[in-house]
Scaffold this active site. Sequence first.
Site, PDB file in Angstrom:
ATOM      1  N   ASN A 209      -1.131   5.568   7.659  1.00 30.43           N
ATOM      2  CA  ASN A 209       0.221   5.410   8.217  1.00 30.43           C
ATOM      3  C   ASN A 209       0.865   6.780   8.322  1.00 30.43           C
ATOM      4  O   ASN A 209       0.271   7.783   7.948  1.00 30.43           O
ATOM      5  CB  ASN A 209       1.047   4.444   7.364  1.00 30.43           C
ATOM      6  CG  ASN A 209       1.178   4.941   5.945  1.00 30.43           C
ATOM      7  OD1 ASN A 209       1.735   6.001   5.696  1.00 30.43           O
ATOM      8  ND2 ASN A 209       0.619   4.179   5.006  1.00 30.43           N
ATOM      9  N   ASP A 277      -1.302  -1.680   2.930  1.00 33.48           N
ATOM     10  CA  ASP A 277      -1.350  -3.016   2.328  1.00 33.48           C
ATOM     11  C   ASP A 277      -2.748  -3.620   2.397  1.00 33.48           C
ATOM     12  O   ASP A 277      -3.126  -4.448   1.581  1.00 33.48           O
ATOM     13  CB  ASP A 277      -0.357  -3.942   3.049  1.00 33.48           C
ATOM     14  CG  ASP A 277       1.077  -3.520   2.801  1.00 33.48           C
ATOM     15  OD1 ASP A 277       1.387  -3.177   1.646  1.00 33.48           O
ATOM     16  OD2 ASP A 277       1.881  -3.498   3.760  1.00 33.48           O
ATOM     17  N   LYS A 287     -21.874   5.432   9.553  1.00 33.34           N
ATOM     18  CA  LYS A 287     -20.940   5.344  10.669  1.00 33.34           C
ATOM     19  C   LYS A 287     -21.273   4.112  11.527  1.00 33.34           C
ATOM     20  O   LYS A 287     -22.455   3.886  11.843  1.00 33.34           O
ATOM     21  CB  LYS A 287     -21.030   6.615  11.520  1.00 33.34           C
ATOM     22  CG  LYS A 287     -20.035   6.636  12.651  1.00 33.34           C
ATOM     23  CD  LYS A 287     -20.148   7.902  13.471  1.00 33.34           C
ATOM     24  CE  LYS A 287     -19.265   7.797  14.696  1.00 33.34           C
ATOM     25  NZ  LYS A 287     -19.555   8.816  15.696  1.00 33.34           N
ATOM     26  N   PRO A 305      -4.464  -3.662  -4.021  1.00 34.15           N
ATOM     27  CA  PRO A 305      -3.624  -3.957  -5.196  1.00 34.15           C
ATOM     28  C   PRO A 305      -2.223  -3.416  -4.969  1.00 34.15           C
ATOM     29  O   PRO A 305      -2.053  -2.387  -4.314  1.00 34.15           O
ATOM     30  CB  PRO A 305      -4.326  -3.197  -6.327  1.00 34.15           C
ATOM     31  CG  PRO A 305      -5.173  -2.170  -5.663  1.00 34.15           C
ATOM     32  CD  PRO A 305      -5.551  -2.729  -4.323  1.00 34.15           C
ATOM     33  N   ASP A 306      -1.218  -4.087  -5.494  1.00 35.56           N
ATOM     34  CA  ASP A 306       0.155  -3.592  -5.404  1.00 35.56           C
ATOM     35  C   ASP A 306       0.418  -2.733  -6.644  1.00 35.56           C
ATOM     36  O   ASP A 306       0.502  -3.243  -7.771  1.00 35.56           O
ATOM     37  CB  ASP A 306       1.139  -4.766  -5.330  1.00 35.56           C
ATOM     38  CG  ASP A 306       2.531  -4.282  -4.958  1.00 35.56           C
ATOM     39  OD1 ASP A 306       3.022  -3.330  -5.607  1.00 35.56           O
ATOM     40  OD2 ASP A 306       3.116  -4.833  -4.008  1.00 35.56           O
ATOM     41  N   ILE A 307       0.534  -1.431  -6.422  1.00 28.56           N
ATOM     42  CA  ILE A 307       0.622  -0.480  -7.544  1.00 28.56           C
ATOM     43  C   ILE A 307       1.954  -0.624  -8.270  1.00 28.56           C
ATOM     44  O   ILE A 307       2.010  -0.646  -9.504  1.00 28.56           O
ATOM     45  CB  ILE A 307       0.418   0.956  -7.005  1.00 28.56           C
ATOM     46  CG1 ILE A 307      -0.976   1.055  -6.385  1.00 28.56           C
ATOM     47  CG2 ILE A 307       0.595   1.993  -8.109  1.00 28.56           C
ATOM     48  CD1 ILE A 307      -1.121   2.104  -5.326  1.00 28.56           C
ATOM     49  N   PHE A 325      10.452   1.894  -3.505  1.00 30.61           N
ATOM     50  CA  PHE A 325      11.116   2.155  -2.227  1.00 30.61           C
ATOM     51  C   PHE A 325      10.852   0.976  -1.300  1.00 30.61           C
ATOM     52  O   PHE A 325       9.791   0.353  -1.371  1.00 30.61           O
ATOM     53  CB  PHE A 325      10.552   3.421  -1.574  1.00 30.61           C
ATOM     54  CG  PHE A 325      11.285   4.671  -1.980  1.00 30.61           C
ATOM     55  CD1 PHE A 325      11.047   5.263  -3.207  1.00 30.61           C
ATOM     56  CD2 PHE A 325      12.219   5.245  -1.135  1.00 30.61           C
ATOM     57  CE1 PHE A 325      11.724   6.406  -3.589  1.00 30.61           C
ATOM     58  CE2 PHE A 325      12.904   6.393  -1.499  1.00 30.61           C
ATOM     59  CZ  PHE A 325      12.667   6.975  -2.732  1.00 30.61           C
ATOM     60  N   LYS A 339      12.295  -7.902  -2.686  1.00 30.64           N
ATOM     61  CA  LYS A 339      11.167  -7.077  -3.165  1.00 30.64           C
ATOM     62  C   LYS A 339      11.343  -6.680  -4.625  1.00 30.64           C
ATOM     63  O   LYS A 339      10.386  -6.634  -5.394  1.00 30.64           O
ATOM     64  CB  LYS A 339      11.069  -5.793  -2.327  1.00 30.64           C
ATOM     65  CG  LYS A 339       9.988  -5.861  -1.275  1.00 30.64           C
ATOM     66  CD  LYS A 339       9.933  -4.627  -0.416  1.00 30.64           C
ATOM     67  CE  LYS A 339       9.451  -5.036   0.964  1.00 30.64           C
ATOM     68  NZ  LYS A 339       9.496  -3.961   1.922  1.00 30.64           N
ATOM     69  N   LYS A 343       8.417  -7.761  -7.107  1.00 29.92           N
ATOM     70  CA  LYS A 343       7.564  -6.736  -7.721  1.00 29.92           C
ATOM     71  C   LYS A 343       7.949  -6.474  -9.174  1.00 29.92           C
ATOM     72  O   LYS A 343       7.247  -5.751  -9.873  1.00 29.92           O
ATOM     73  CB  LYS A 343       7.639  -5.452  -6.906  1.00 29.92           C
ATOM     74  CG  LYS A 343       7.227  -5.687  -5.445  1.00 29.92           C
ATOM     75  CD  LYS A 343       6.817  -4.437  -4.738  1.00 29.92           C
ATOM     76  CE  LYS A 343       6.437  -4.772  -3.303  1.00 29.92           C
ATOM     77  NZ  LYS A 343       5.373  -3.915  -2.799  1.00 29.92           N
TER      78      LYS A 343
HETATM   79  N1  CTP Z   1       3.731  -0.528  -2.975  1.00 28.38           N
HETATM   80  C1  CTP Z   1       2.720  -0.302  -3.871  1.00 28.38           C
HETATM   81  N2  CTP Z   1       1.474  -0.798  -3.620  1.00 28.38           N
HETATM   82  C2  CTP Z   1       1.228  -1.494  -2.502  1.00 28.38           C
HETATM   83  C3  CTP Z   1       2.272  -1.724  -1.563  1.00 28.38           C
HETATM   84  C4  CTP Z   1       3.515  -1.220  -1.816  1.00 28.38           C
HETATM   85  O1  CTP Z   1       2.954   0.343  -4.892  1.00 28.38           O
HETATM   86  N3  CTP Z   1       0.002  -1.962  -2.292  1.00 28.38           N
HETATM   87  C5  CTP Z   1       5.082  -0.020  -3.296  1.00 28.38           C
HETATM   88  C6  CTP Z   1       5.575   1.092  -2.401  1.00 28.38           C
HETATM   89  O2  CTP Z   1       5.219   2.353  -2.961  1.00 28.38           O
HETATM   90  C7  CTP Z   1       7.073   0.869  -2.419  1.00 28.38           C
HETATM   91  C8  CTP Z   1       7.218  -0.628  -2.587  1.00 28.38           C
HETATM   92  O3  CTP Z   1       5.976  -1.088  -3.088  1.00 28.38           O
HETATM   93  O4  CTP Z   1       7.673   1.451  -3.564  1.00 28.38           O
HETATM   94  C9  CTP Z   1       7.551  -1.376  -1.352  1.00 28.38           C
HETATM   95  O5  CTP Z   1       6.638  -1.097  -0.340  1.00 28.38           O
HETATM   96  P1  CTP Z   1       6.751  -1.833   1.062  1.00 28.38           P
HETATM   97  O6  CTP Z   1       5.639  -1.368   1.917  1.00 28.38           O
HETATM   98  O7  CTP Z   1       8.152  -1.699   1.569  1.00 28.38           O
HETATM   99  O8  CTP Z   1       6.578  -3.342   0.588  1.00 28.38           O
HETATM  100  P2  CTP Z   1       5.456  -4.360   0.848  1.00 28.38           P
HETATM  101  O9  CTP Z   1       5.204  -5.073  -0.430  1.00 28.38           O
HETATM  102  O10 CTP Z   1       4.265  -3.723   1.469  1.00 28.38           O
HETATM  103  O11 CTP Z   1       6.179  -5.370   1.842  1.00 28.38           O
HETATM  104  P3  CTP Z   1       6.281  -5.363   3.446  1.00 28.38           P
HETATM  105  O12 CTP Z   1       5.300  -4.326   3.960  1.00 28.38           O
HETATM  106  O13 CTP Z   1       5.935  -6.747   3.826  1.00 28.38           O
HETATM  107  O14 CTP Z   1       7.716  -5.016   3.785  1.00 28.38           O
END
Ligand code: CTP
Length: 406
Positions: A209, A277, A287, A305-307, A325, A339, A343
């Site tokens: 991204n 995500d 490749k 994983p969501d960190i 954020f 969120k 989270k």
């Molecule tokens: N984050 C994270 N790990 C992930 C996805 C997000 O730690 N796999 C953290 C980001 O660093 C940020 C927060 O979660 O602090 C919110 O990220 P955001 O992309 O806005 O939220 P998402 O859960 O991905 O929701 P969406 O994309 O549907 O808005």
Amino acid sequence: MLRNKRILLVISGGIAAYKSLELIRLLRERGASVRCVMTEAACEFVTPLSVSALSEDKAYCDLFSLTDESEMGHIRLSREADLLVVAPATANILAKMAGGTCDDLASTVLLATDKDVLAAPAMNVRMWTHPATTANVSRLRNHGVRFAGPTEGPMACGEFGEGRMAEPDQIVAEIERYFGRSGLLAGRQAIVTSGPTHEAIDPVRYIANRSSGKQGHAIAAAISQCGADTLLVTGPSLEPDPAGVKVVHIESAREMHDACVAHLPVDVAVCAAAVADWRPAHDQPQKIKKTSGNPLSQLELTENPDILAAIAGAGEKRPKLVIGFAAETEDIVAHATEKLARKGCDWMLANDVSCGTDTFGGDFNEIHLVSKNGVENWPAMSKSGVADQLASRICNALSPGQDAAE
Ligand code: CTP
């Protein structure tokens, strides 16, 4: 306020050097010890004798002085200080600092130091606004150099504009602000995530991204400047590693997750990374060839994983303060509030990316701080301003007697 603080004052050659004499006096009045390094040009404007008399120390001028080097080598000179102050900082010394040139004692000390540097620029308005100086200042800011001034007004050369050195009392105020904040997170541990992540499709392609890492890196620098032992876990970014911060460079979300979780427990975690995500579901050691029947038209993805959620849910190892954020384009506060709950973090810094603000890669951010206490709207400000503001809020929240999440 500055009792026992050791200031190494680098005086470079501008007409504003006469104000440095007053600066020395004010600093000493507040209990700081001041040791001075002068460039050859500075000695044309003020004498080493005046500088030495006011600082009650030798004025150091010569890189190749046998006596100076044997009594106090240039490395020791740069290390035996709590802060380096360059006042006046001419266009020339800023250019040398930005480029890493060291051809005299002043520039060598500035390159050799492991301490923070505060510069008070002083030059003609055209020199200050010249793109070369602008680029040098921006580079120095990236290296962690702080600035006091310049201010606007009539100049010694007869012109009017920005470029006047800040007055000595303003420089002292900046130094006091630096030291006032600097110990507040001493003994605390922090993790900051920053940048994008890259999710490999095969050995040459990846999903990514537009995150630049500017905001996360600035936050790591600001927290570290408050004295916290700071680990920055960053995805690929062009931002330089902030001074004084431990940095782990990772590529994928899983690597970022593992590096963060392995570093717990800490006192505060700020997740500013734009984590991908999703990642390709299968590892591809070779490749992917176009001739193999266009397999990328059906790329299978799996969730990363969501960190932030993992850190907030780390049980006994959970930081006292977990901050995330949320980049949103609509219903900013509502999405950020959702969120925050989903989270399990304490504060969510929602940034408004709806009104054409060039948030990704840009220098400004407009923040709404969402917590269980409601919403606080911050004015639009630079990313380093956001970092400073957040660092101050973290200092308050972690101060003794406070409930961190309040
Ligand atoms: N984050 C994270 N790990 C992930 C996805 C997000 O730690 N796999 C953290 C980001 O660093 C940020 C927060 O979660 O602090 C919110 O990220 P955001 O992309 O806005 O939220 P998402 O859960 O991905 O929701 P969406 O994309 O549907 O808005």
